[in-house]
Structures are given as C-alpha cells and as structure tokens.
Design a protein around this motif. Structure first.
Motif, PDB file in Angstrom:
ATOM      1  N   ASP A  84      19.398 -41.295  71.303  1.00 40.55           N
ATOM      2  CA  ASP A  84      17.947 -41.475  71.340  1.00 40.55           C
ATOM      3  C   ASP A  84      17.595 -42.917  71.706  1.00 40.55           C
ATOM      4  OD1 ASP A  84      18.133 -38.953  70.313  1.00 40.55           O
ATOM      5  OD2 ASP A  84      16.945 -39.337  68.508  1.00 40.55           O
ATOM      6  N   GLY A  85      16.616 -43.094  72.582  1.00 41.55           N
ATOM      7  CA  GLY A  85      16.094 -44.419  72.895  1.00 41.55           C
ATOM      8  C   GLY A  85      17.114 -45.412  73.400  1.00 41.55           C
ATOM      9  N   SER A  86      18.139 -44.925  74.102  1.00 40.60           N
ATOM     10  CA  SER A  86      19.266 -45.797  74.470  1.00 40.60           C
ATOM     11  C   SER A  86      19.239 -46.295  75.911  1.00 40.60           C
ATOM     12  CB  SER A  86      20.584 -45.069  74.218  1.00 40.60           C
ATOM     13  OG  SER A  86      20.680 -43.889  75.010  1.00 40.60           O
ATOM     14  N   VAL A  87      18.304 -45.825  76.742  1.00 41.03           N
ATOM     15  CA  VAL A  87      18.291 -46.261  78.144  1.00 41.03           C
ATOM     16  C   VAL A  87      16.913 -46.788  78.537  1.00 41.03           C
ATOM     17  CG1 VAL A  87      20.145 -44.705  78.849  1.00 41.03           C
ATOM     18  CG2 VAL A  87      17.781 -43.935  79.014  1.00 41.03           C
ATOM     19  N   ASP A  88      16.915 -47.696  79.521  1.00 45.70           N
ATOM     20  CA  ASP A  88      15.674 -48.285  80.008  1.00 45.70           C
ATOM     21  C   ASP A  88      14.993 -47.389  81.032  1.00 45.70           C
ATOM     22  OD1 ASP A  88      16.126 -50.754  78.577  1.00 45.70           O
ATOM     23  OD2 ASP A  88      17.581 -51.293  80.117  1.00 45.70           O
ATOM     24  N   VAL A  89      15.814 -46.742  81.872  1.00 38.73           N
ATOM     25  CA  VAL A  89      15.291 -45.953  82.982  1.00 38.73           C
ATOM     26  C   VAL A  89      16.079 -44.660  83.122  1.00 38.73           C
ATOM     27  CG1 VAL A  89      15.159 -45.837  85.513  1.00 38.73           C
ATOM     28  CG2 VAL A  89      14.344 -47.875  84.323  1.00 38.73           C
ATOM     29  N   GLU A 119      10.392 -28.220  81.261  1.00 42.16           N
ATOM     30  CA  GLU A 119       9.837 -28.791  80.035  1.00 42.16           C
ATOM     31  C   GLU A 119      10.944 -29.363  79.153  1.00 42.16           C
ATOM     32  OE1 GLU A 119       9.015 -25.829  81.235  1.00 42.16           O
ATOM     33  OE2 GLU A 119       6.876 -26.082  81.720  1.00 42.16           O
ATOM     34  N   LYS A 120      12.068 -28.646  79.058  1.00 38.53           N
ATOM     35  CA  LYS A 120      13.177 -29.116  78.226  1.00 38.53           C
ATOM     36  C   LYS A 120      13.798 -30.396  78.768  1.00 38.53           C
ATOM     37  CE  LYS A 120      14.902 -25.020  75.804  1.00 38.53           C
ATOM     38  NZ  LYS A 120      16.060 -24.111  75.609  1.00 38.53           N
ATOM     39  N   ILE A 121      13.976 -30.464  80.084  1.00 38.90           N
ATOM     40  CA  ILE A 121      14.601 -31.654  80.655  1.00 38.90           C
ATOM     41  C   ILE A 121      13.693 -32.872  80.478  1.00 38.90           C
ATOM     42  CG2 ILE A 121      13.815 -31.400  83.052  1.00 38.90           C
ATOM     43  CD1 ILE A 121      16.554 -32.336  83.955  1.00 38.90           C
ATOM     44  N   LEU A 122      12.372 -32.680  80.606  1.00 41.81           N
ATOM     45  CA  LEU A 122      11.470 -33.812  80.404  1.00 41.81           C
ATOM     46  C   LEU A 122      11.411 -34.218  78.931  1.00 41.81           C
ATOM     47  CD1 LEU A 122       8.552 -32.985  82.864  1.00 41.81           C
ATOM     48  CD2 LEU A 122      10.437 -34.594  83.164  1.00 41.81           C
ATOM     49  N   HIS A 123      11.582 -33.260  78.050  1.00 39.29           N
ATOM     50  CA  HIS A 123      11.662 -33.586  76.619  1.00 39.29           C
ATOM     51  C   HIS A 123      12.902 -34.432  76.346  1.00 39.29           C
ATOM     52  CE1 HIS A 123      12.732 -32.885  72.346  1.00 39.29           C
ATOM     53  NE2 HIS A 123      11.416 -32.921  72.174  1.00 39.29           N
ATOM     54  N   GLU A 124      14.030 -34.085  76.983  1.00 38.74           N
ATOM     55  CA  GLU A 124      15.256 -34.855  76.816  1.00 38.74           C
ATOM     56  C   GLU A 124      15.123 -36.251  77.433  1.00 38.74           C
ATOM     57  OE1 GLU A 124      18.986 -33.810  75.540  1.00 38.74           O
ATOM     58  OE2 GLU A 124      17.131 -33.790  74.365  1.00 38.74           O
ATOM     59  N   VAL A 125      14.461 -36.320  78.582  1.00 36.86           N
ATOM     60  CA  VAL A 125      14.217 -37.622  79.208  1.00 36.86           C
ATOM     61  C   VAL A 125      13.418 -38.514  78.259  1.00 36.86           C
ATOM     62  CG1 VAL A 125      12.891 -38.788  81.032  1.00 36.86           C
ATOM     63  CG2 VAL A 125      14.364 -36.845  81.608  1.00 36.86           C
ATOM     64  N   HIS A 126      12.388 -37.962  77.677  1.00 43.59           N
ATOM     65  CA  HIS A 126      11.547 -38.712  76.737  1.00 43.59           C
ATOM     66  C   HIS A 126      12.371 -39.164  75.530  1.00 43.59           C
ATOM     67  CE1 HIS A 126       7.983 -39.598  74.236  1.00 43.59           C
ATOM     68  NE2 HIS A 126       7.351 -39.727  75.393  1.00 43.59           N
ATOM     69  N   ARG A 127      13.276 -38.331  75.076  1.00 41.51           N
ATOM     70  CA  ARG A 127      14.098 -38.663  73.896  1.00 41.51           C
ATOM     71  C   ARG A 127      15.031 -39.840  74.157  1.00 41.51           C
ATOM     72  NH1 ARG A 127      19.148 -37.877  72.416  1.00 41.51           N
ATOM     73  NH2 ARG A 127      19.628 -36.499  74.173  1.00 41.51           N
ATOM     74  N   VAL A 128      15.708 -39.843  75.311  1.00 42.66           N
ATOM     75  CA  VAL A 128      16.733 -40.873  75.560  1.00 42.66           C
ATOM     76  C   VAL A 128      16.134 -42.199  76.022  1.00 42.66           C
ATOM     77  CG1 VAL A 128      18.436 -39.095  76.104  1.00 42.66           C
ATOM     78  CG2 VAL A 128      17.184 -40.208  77.980  1.00 42.66           C
ATOM     79  N   LEU A 129      14.885 -42.194  76.509  1.00 41.81           N
ATOM     80  CA  LEU A 129      14.247 -43.437  76.928  1.00 41.81           C
ATOM     81  C   LEU A 129      13.835 -44.279  75.716  1.00 41.81           C
ATOM     82  CD1 LEU A 129      11.823 -42.396  79.819  1.00 41.81           C
ATOM     83  CD2 LEU A 129      13.735 -43.999  80.007  1.00 41.81           C
ATOM     84  N   ARG A 130      14.021 -45.577  75.845  1.00 43.66           N
ATOM     85  CA  ARG A 130      13.475 -46.477  74.826  1.00 43.66           C
ATOM     86  C   ARG A 130      11.953 -46.544  74.991  1.00 43.66           C
ATOM     87  NH1 ARG A 130      11.429 -50.719  77.217  1.00 43.66           N
ATOM     88  NH2 ARG A 130      12.352 -51.620  79.102  1.00 43.66           N
ATOM     89  N   PRO A 131      11.221 -46.947  73.955  1.00 43.11           N
ATOM     90  CA  PRO A 131       9.780 -47.123  74.108  1.00 43.11           C
ATOM     91  C   PRO A 131       9.478 -48.102  75.241  1.00 43.11           C
ATOM     92  CG  PRO A 131      10.387 -47.190  71.791  1.00 43.11           C
ATOM     93  CD  PRO A 131      11.676 -47.171  72.566  1.00 43.11           C
ATOM     94  N   GLY A 132       8.595 -47.714  76.133  1.00 41.27           N
ATOM     95  CA  GLY A 132       8.270 -48.553  77.284  1.00 41.27           C
ATOM     96  C   GLY A 132       9.181 -48.346  78.477  1.00 41.27           C
ATOM     97  N   GLY A 133      10.194 -47.472  78.332  1.00 40.88           N
ATOM     98  CA  GLY A 133      11.096 -47.162  79.439  1.00 40.88           C
ATOM     99  C   GLY A 133      10.423 -46.245  80.448  1.00 40.88           C
TER     100      GLY A 133
END
Length: 245
Positions: free
Chosen positions: A136-141, A155-169
């Motif tokens: 979670d929150g481990s990548v910038d981009v 929808e699932k892939i975008l949910h996963e993208v949101h999960r792994v991005l850091r805030p502001g990523g």
C-alpha cells in the motif's frame, strides 16, 4: 443498425471459424499467449512507439514532479508488455513491472538492457486487478498504456492503482477506446470486436474507458480525447493523461 452489426459479425466469425473452434477446445489461449508478446514487440516498439512518440514524450514529460523526498521516482508499470515505454521514463527512475503473461519476460529484459538510464527492480507475473505483491502507498507513479482495453475489470484495477499509490502520487494512462457512436468507425469496431478479442489476447475495441476513469476516486483527472496518428483506423480513438491520488 444493430441488425447489420449482428449479420456482419456472423459473416466475419464464419470466415475465421477454425480460430473459434480452437478457442472452444481451449487451445487458442495457449497459442495467443505465445504469439501476442511477439506481436507487441513488433507493433508496440516499432510501429506504435514510432507513431506515438511525440504524444508519449508529452505525456511523461512531468513524471519527475511526482518523485518522493529522495528525488528518485518509484514507478510501477501495469501490463508492461515488452517495456516499450522505458525510453520515455526519466533517468534514475526505479521501475517495477507487472504483467499476467510470463512470455513477455525475455522481451522485457531486452528492453531493460537497452535502457540503462533506469533502475529496474523486478518483474512480477500478476494481473492488475490483484497486485498484492505491491505494498500500500509504496509507489510515486503507476503507468498503464494499452491495458484498460483488455483487463477483466477496470474498476478493480483502478482500485488497486489507488491502493499502491502514495498520497499525491499519479496514474498515467494512454488507451485506445471506442469511437463516437455516430461514426462508421464505431460501426466496424462493433462488427470486428469478437474476432479482435480473440486475435489480440482479450483486447476490446468498444470500451469507453474514460467513463471508468471519471468515476474513480482520484482527486484530479487530466484526460484528453484524440484521434491518434496511427495506421489502423480502428484504434485511432484514444484517451491519454494522468490522475492524481
């Protein structure tokens, strides 16, 4: 109009009946998983990158703005394929790649060898809808190009993208999409979609991916519709841009 679509679909499917029979027997998927990486190497790197180079440079021009405090950009590419985007990433970028098809690996590592300006970290065989190997929150981009057309669940892939991005990523995307419904191109996209889906490993011509992006929980979305400068009219309708968590 829909009757004409259905009739022409039937005609096209009859013409390629052996392919559909192989699919019913469970053999076509095995063939396409081995053919598709080779096709993407030829199409993705030689044709698509050549014709879309200026748009890709524009798209990725501000990647470094999302680097963390260390100044090094941590980037996750989902559906990385052959690594066709590597040349457009900023120097020193730390890259992790995810793709559900392990047959891309040999082409991917060839791209790694040709792009020494990057710091390659790992290749993970996984679908974008379930990236549990990434914290979670481990990548910038996160980058996703020519992928939303073929995933099982956007929808699932975008949910996963949101999960792994850091805030502001940021999430960067470039995708071919359905044309305007009043056009002849959209008509032929509908006719040819069942065959296209089989030939190109689950790719859809008629997805309106911008709608899913607009409904996702990003704080900012910069999205443009264009007619891409591509030789194949069917895939000229594109969206590209980025979204901020």
């Amino acid at each position: 109009m829909m009757l004409a679509v259905q009739v022409l679909r039937l005609v096209v499917c009859i013409l390629v009946l052996p392919m559909f029979l192989l699919n019913l027997l469970g053999m076509w998927r095995w063939i396409s998983k081995r053919f598709f990486p080779y096709f993407m190497k030829e199409f993705g790197v030689i044709l698509y990158n050549k014709q879309m180079a200026s748009l890709k440079r524009e798209l990725f021009s501000n990647l470094q703005e999302f680097a963390g405090p260390s100044g090094k950009l941590s980037l996750l590419e989902v559906g990385c394929g052959t690594g066709a985007n590597f040349k457009f990433y900023s120097p020193g970028c730390r890259v992790t790649c995810i793709d559900p098809n392990p047959n891309f690996e040999k082409y991917l590592f060839k791209s790694v060898a040709e792009n020494r300006h990057l710091q390659f970290e790992r290749f993970v065989v996984a679908a974008g809808e379930n990236m549990h190997q990434v914290a979670d929150g481990s990548v910038d981009v996160v980058v996703c190009t020519l992928v939303l057309c073929s995933v099982n669940n956007q929808e699932k892939i975008l949910h996963e993208v949101h999960r792994v991005l850091r805030p502001g990523g940021a999430f960067y995307f470039m995708e071919h999409v359905a044309d305007e419904r009043s056009t002849w191109n959209y008509f032929w996209q509908q006719v040819l979609n069942p065959v296209w889906f089989l030939v190109f490993d689950g790719c859809n011509l008629t997805r309106e991916s911008w709608k899913t992006l607009e409904q996702a929980s990003f704080s900012k979305l910069k999205l443009q519709h264009i007619q891409a400068p591509l030789s194949w009219t069917l895939v000229q309708p594109h969206i590209y841009g980025y979204a901020v968590k």
